[in-house]
Write a protein that holds these residues in place. Structure first.
Motif, PDB file in Angstrom:
ATOM      1  N   TYR A 233       0.823  -1.207   0.000  1.00 59.30           N
ATOM      2  CA  TYR A 233       0.000   0.000   0.000  1.00 59.30           C
ATOM      3  C   TYR A 233       0.861   1.263   0.000  1.00 59.30           C
ATOM      4  O   TYR A 233       0.680   2.172  -0.820  1.00 59.30           O
ATOM      5  CB  TYR A 233      -0.921  -0.017   1.224  1.00 59.30           C
ATOM      6  CG  TYR A 233      -1.722   1.252   1.448  1.00 59.30           C
ATOM      7  CD1 TYR A 233      -2.851   1.513   0.680  1.00 59.30           C
ATOM      8  CD2 TYR A 233      -1.355   2.158   2.436  1.00 59.30           C
ATOM      9  CE1 TYR A 233      -3.597   2.666   0.885  1.00 59.30           C
ATOM     10  CE2 TYR A 233      -2.091   3.316   2.650  1.00 59.30           C
ATOM     11  CZ  TYR A 233      -3.211   3.570   1.875  1.00 59.30           C
ATOM     12  OH  TYR A 233      -3.926   4.713   2.077  1.00 59.30           O
ATOM     13  N   ARG A 237       1.505   3.987  -3.079  1.00 57.22           N
ATOM     14  CA  ARG A 237       1.225   5.409  -2.863  1.00 57.22           C
ATOM     15  C   ARG A 237       2.415   6.269  -3.269  1.00 57.22           C
ATOM     16  O   ARG A 237       2.242   7.353  -3.849  1.00 57.22           O
ATOM     17  CB  ARG A 237       0.875   5.656  -1.391  1.00 57.22           C
ATOM     18  CG  ARG A 237      -0.504   5.161  -0.990  1.00 57.22           C
ATOM     19  CD  ARG A 237      -0.870   5.588   0.418  1.00 57.22           C
ATOM     20  NE  ARG A 237      -0.927   7.054   0.518  1.00 57.22           N
ATOM     21  CZ  ARG A 237      -1.142   7.699   1.671  1.00 57.22           C
ATOM     22  NH1 ARG A 237      -1.290   7.010   2.803  1.00 57.22           N
ATOM     23  NH2 ARG A 237      -1.204   9.005   1.691  1.00 57.22           N
ATOM     24  N   ILE A 240       2.407   6.437  -7.045  1.00 59.32           N
ATOM     25  CA  ILE A 240       1.326   7.308  -7.523  1.00 59.32           C
ATOM     26  C   ILE A 240       1.717   8.773  -7.353  1.00 59.32           C
ATOM     27  O   ILE A 240       1.521   9.603  -8.251  1.00 59.32           O
ATOM     28  CB  ILE A 240       0.023   7.008  -6.779  1.00 59.32           C
ATOM     29  CG1 ILE A 240      -0.504   5.617  -7.164  1.00 59.32           C
ATOM     30  CG2 ILE A 240      -1.032   8.075  -7.072  1.00 59.32           C
ATOM     31  CD1 ILE A 240      -1.666   5.129  -6.309  1.00 59.32           C
ATOM     32  N   ALA A 241       2.289   9.092  -6.186  1.00 56.71           N
ATOM     33  CA  ALA A 241       2.669  10.477  -5.895  1.00 56.71           C
ATOM     34  C   ALA A 241       3.759  10.977  -6.841  1.00 56.71           C
ATOM     35  O   ALA A 241       3.791  12.156  -7.223  1.00 56.71           O
ATOM     36  CB  ALA A 241       3.139  10.598  -4.452  1.00 56.71           C
ATOM     37  N   GLY A 243       4.314   9.812 -10.015  1.00 55.35           N
ATOM     38  CA  GLY A 243       3.722   9.863 -11.345  1.00 55.35           C
ATOM     39  C   GLY A 243       4.717  10.192 -12.463  1.00 55.35           C
ATOM     40  O   GLY A 243       5.772  10.715 -12.205  1.00 55.35           O
ATOM     41  N   ALA A 263      -4.376   1.040  -2.613  1.00 56.40           N
ATOM     42  CA  ALA A 263      -3.896   2.398  -2.881  1.00 56.40           C
ATOM     43  C   ALA A 263      -4.417   2.915  -4.220  1.00 56.40           C
ATOM     44  O   ALA A 263      -4.776   4.099  -4.349  1.00 56.40           O
ATOM     45  CB  ALA A 263      -2.372   2.417  -2.869  1.00 56.40           C
ATOM     46  N   LEU A 264      -4.482   2.049  -5.218  1.00 57.41           N
ATOM     47  CA  LEU A 264      -4.990   2.446  -6.535  1.00 57.41           C
ATOM     48  C   LEU A 264      -6.478   2.794  -6.465  1.00 57.41           C
ATOM     49  O   LEU A 264      -6.944   3.758  -7.094  1.00 57.41           O
ATOM     50  CB  LEU A 264      -4.749   1.319  -7.541  1.00 57.41           C
ATOM     51  CG  LEU A 264      -3.288   1.091  -7.947  1.00 57.41           C
ATOM     52  CD1 LEU A 264      -3.115  -0.268  -8.619  1.00 57.41           C
ATOM     53  CD2 LEU A 264      -2.803   2.212  -8.871  1.00 57.41           C
ATOM     54  N   GLU A 266      -8.075   3.962  -3.810  1.00 55.37           N
ATOM     55  CA  GLU A 266      -8.180   5.249  -3.114  1.00 55.37           C
ATOM     56  C   GLU A 266      -7.882   6.411  -4.048  1.00 55.37           C
ATOM     57  O   GLU A 266      -8.444   7.500  -3.906  1.00 55.37           O
ATOM     58  CB  GLU A 266      -7.230   5.281  -1.919  1.00 55.37           C
ATOM     59  CG  GLU A 266      -7.668   4.417  -0.756  1.00 55.37           C
ATOM     60  CD  GLU A 266      -6.731   4.533   0.438  1.00 55.37           C
ATOM     61  OE1 GLU A 266      -5.749   5.306   0.349  1.00 55.37           O
ATOM     62  OE2 GLU A 266      -6.984   3.862   1.457  1.00 55.37           O
ATOM     63  N   ALA A 267      -6.976   6.185  -4.999  1.00 57.97           N
ATOM     64  CA  ALA A 267      -6.595   7.235  -5.952  1.00 57.97           C
ATOM     65  C   ALA A 267      -7.500   7.232  -7.185  1.00 57.97           C
ATOM     66  O   ALA A 267      -7.250   7.988  -8.135  1.00 57.97           O
ATOM     67  CB  ALA A 267      -5.141   7.052  -6.369  1.00 57.97           C
ATOM     68  N   ILE A 269      -7.863   5.038  -9.529  1.00 53.38           N
ATOM     69  CA  ILE A 269      -7.162   4.548 -10.720  1.00 53.38           C
ATOM     70  C   ILE A 269      -7.708   3.161 -11.041  1.00 53.38           C
ATOM     71  O   ILE A 269      -7.503   2.211 -10.266  1.00 53.38           O
ATOM     72  CB  ILE A 269      -5.646   4.498 -10.487  1.00 53.38           C
ATOM     73  CG1 ILE A 269      -5.111   5.911 -10.216  1.00 53.38           C
ATOM     74  CG2 ILE A 269      -4.933   3.869 -11.681  1.00 53.38           C
ATOM     75  CD1 ILE A 269      -3.670   5.947  -9.760  1.00 53.38           C
TER      76      ILE A 269
END
Length: 347
Positions: A233, A237, A240-241, A243, A263-264, A266-267, A269
């Motif tokens: 997780y 994250r 993702i941050a 990117g 995590a995906l 939550e974002a 994605i």
């Protein structure tokens, strides 16, 4: 009075491990200590032939089970517990019981030396379950006369062997599948850099990518602290941050993949719409994620049975040091696209 190895250690003011090493002629003991302990053995009438040197020749029908490593796995680990259940059943059929060793008090304390404790309980052999940051006493046990089999860890002692899945082939299968689906931007989530298993999977993954002439983006290759969900997780994250994201990710364990999937979500994605995901192990939870998780299946029942039979042969001198690599299988579910939703595809 009948003395045992712990009595000798207490009288000499040394650890049980030190006495064990002197009995077994290890070289890393000072001459002063060696002379003092041998004198105490002589004065007390303690007979090493009744313990450390020849107990292994007297069958106890006990098998030691060690969850190796300072960052160790335990009974909650969904992959290893299935392997261990299969191992237990096969050893039971062969007439053996299991004895579990704790490492919670490492590195201090006389009883925390695996070799000394194995000799104390007169185990016929040991199975060692892979963890991370292995204790020094694992090497000592591996190089002893006690037969040992490692699961997901390479042992090299003269009376040792190991069994694991083909970690390079599993990574190659993942890359091949991603490639056939049209994915070219590939990422990886692994465990700590101290994990040999994670490193092997990453190495095989990188090689397969390079063999196809694809580029490797280092920002898409991240390692967490372990193989568990929370690590997946947090690692996802971070990716993702930072990117932008790859189109597909291979996680070194299903638990890492499940954490990444959270995590995906939550974002916001979509998986597999925006990013495809494959884990490793084929634990039961893979069926119940949303979407169901594609994974590399390790044959846990076969690994456990083979570990038991290999150890039995070592104990009974029917084979020398041995190793066995088990073929992995790609299980395609919806997290990277399946032939039909809800069905497993096998490759």
């Amino acid at each position: 009075m009948t003395y045992n190895i712990k009595d000798i250690a207490k009288i000499a003011g040394v650890s049980v491990s030190t006495v064990s090493k002197i009995i077994n002629n290890y070289s890393d003991i000072s001459e002063d200590t060696r002379t003092r302990v041998l004198q105490i053995i002589k004065e007390t009438g303690y007979n090493p032939s009744n313990s450390a040197k020849t107990l292994a020749t007297k069958s106890s029908s006990l098998i030691g089970v060690i969850f190796a490593g300072m960052l160790n796995v335990d009974f909650t680990h969904p992959f290893f517990i299935e392997v261990l259940n299969s191992f237990k059943k096969q050893m039971g059929l062969l007439g053996y019981d299991l004895l579990f060793f704790s490492n919670e008090k490492f590195p201090s304390g006389d009883n925390n030396d695996y070799l000394a404790r194995c000799q104390h309980y007169n185990v016929d052999g040991c199975v060692l379950i892979s963890g991370q940051e292995l204790e020094a006493s694992i090497s000592q046990l591996d190089n002893s006369s006690i037969p040992c089999i490692g699961v997901d860890m390479k042992l090299s002692g003269r009376n040792s062997g190991y069994i694991m899945s083909d970690n390079y082939k599993m990574s190659s299968k993942v890359v091949e599948h991603f490639y056939l689906l049209g994915y070219r931007e590939l990422g990886y989530i692994g465990s700590t850099l101290e994990s040999d298993i994670s490193n092997m999977r990453e190495s095989g993954y990188r090689k397969a990518i390079e063999d196809l002439g694809l580029q490797i983006n280092e920002s898409w290759f991240l390692n967490g602290e372990n193989f568990f969900e929370a690590s997946g997780y947090e690692t996802m994250r971070r990716m993702i941050a930072a990117g932008p994201l790859p189109r597909a990710i291979f996680a070194a364990s299903d638990q890492l993949a499940i954490g990444a999937l959270r995590a995906l979500k939550e974002a916001a994605i979509p998986v597999p719409g925006t990013l495809a995901l494959i884990g490793c192990d084929d634990i039961e939870a893979c069926h119940y994620t949303t979407p169901p998780l594609s994974t590399i299946r390790q044959n846990k029942e076969k690994i456990g049975r083979l570990a038991a039979l290999m150890l039995y042969d070592l104990i009974n001198s029917q084979s020398g040091a041995s190793s066995f690599i088990v073929e992995p299988e790609l299980i395609v579910r919806e997290s990277c696209g399946a032939a039909k939703p809800g069905l497993d595809s096998h490759f």
